[in-house]
Write a protein that holds these residues in place. Structure first.
Motif: not given
Ligand SMILES: *Cc1c(COP(=O)(O)O)cnc(C)c1O
Length: 224
Positions: A161-168, A201-208, A213-216
């Motif tokens: 699965l892939m996601t781009i969550p809403v910006f928080e 899941m995860g981009m520059s500001h939230d990849y850590q 949370e389990g991103a591969t």
């Protein structure tokens, strides 16, 4: 040291420290460099710095950039795929991150068959149920997966699965979205019997936090 290799070193450290926090091996996370605004010169620099996996939003960008790199790159399509572009996209696509309907999945399967290739894909889920244009609702994901699973598709393999969550503003809210995607994956893996190992899941500001949370697969552009 060039800017890219310096930036890459920082991101690499970020990935490693998130893996340590999560108690995961470093090799359980693949960095995808998002090159959507990068010139061929910058991409070449990134390859020299050790990168192989690159992400693009547009099929045209992959087909335009690809010839310069003679198969050195594994391309990830991370933007929406229009079905009329599938024939061009699939042969050069290492992984399609944005499968978001049964109809598109059937087309990808059929075209892959015609081309004599296998296509690996992720289902894109609109996990935060925002009004984003693309992505399956979490509720529709199970039925879509069942409809497109191996029994029905010979040439399409869904591996996660892939996601781009809403910006928080609050990263802890983002963390919850990532956790929901992982829980949805765990649930689907049990209910369908498909392994679904990959979570993009995860981009520059939230990849850590995505890694925690389990991103591969993390898709990082700006920071590189
Ligand atoms: C642009 C983009 C990224 C990278 O975002 P940055 O914030 O630049 O790291 C990741 N995923 C998708 C789908 C993108 O379009």
């Amino acid at each position: 040291m060039s800017t890219i290799s310096e930036n890459l070193r920082v991101v690499e450290e970020g990935i490693t420290s998130a893996c340590v926090t999560a108690g995961r091996p470093r090799n359980s996370v693949q960095l995808i460099a998002v090159s959507k605004t990068m010139s061929n010169e910058l991409i070449a620099e990134a390859i020299t710095a050790g990168l192989i996996h690159f992400g693009e939003n547009k099929v045209q960008e992959i087909t335009a950039k690809q010839p310069a790199f003679h198969g050195q790159i594994r391309w990830h399509l991370i933007g929406h795929l229009q079905s009329n572009k599938a024939k061009k996209a699939l042969p050069c696509c290492h992984l399609l991150h944005t499968l978001d309907s049964v109809e598109l999945g059937r087309q990808v399967d059929r075209i892959s068959g015609e081309l004599g290739i296998k296509t690996r894909a992720l289902l894109q889920v609109n996990i935060s149920n925002d009004d984003a244009k693309y992505g399956l609702s979490p509720e529709d994901t199970a039925a879509t997966l069942t409809e497109l699973s191996n029994k029905h598709s010979q040439y399409l393999e869904i591996i996660g699965l892939m996601t781009i969550p809403v910006f928080e503003e609050d990263l802890e809210k983002t963390r919850r979205h990532f956790a929901h995607l992982r829980e949805l994956r765990d649930h689907l893996a049990v209910s369908t019997g498909l392994p679904l190992p990959e979570l993009s899941m995860g981009m520059s500001h939230d990849y850590q936090i995505a890694i925690e949370e389990g991103a591969t697969l993390v898709r990082v552009g700006t920071s590189i």
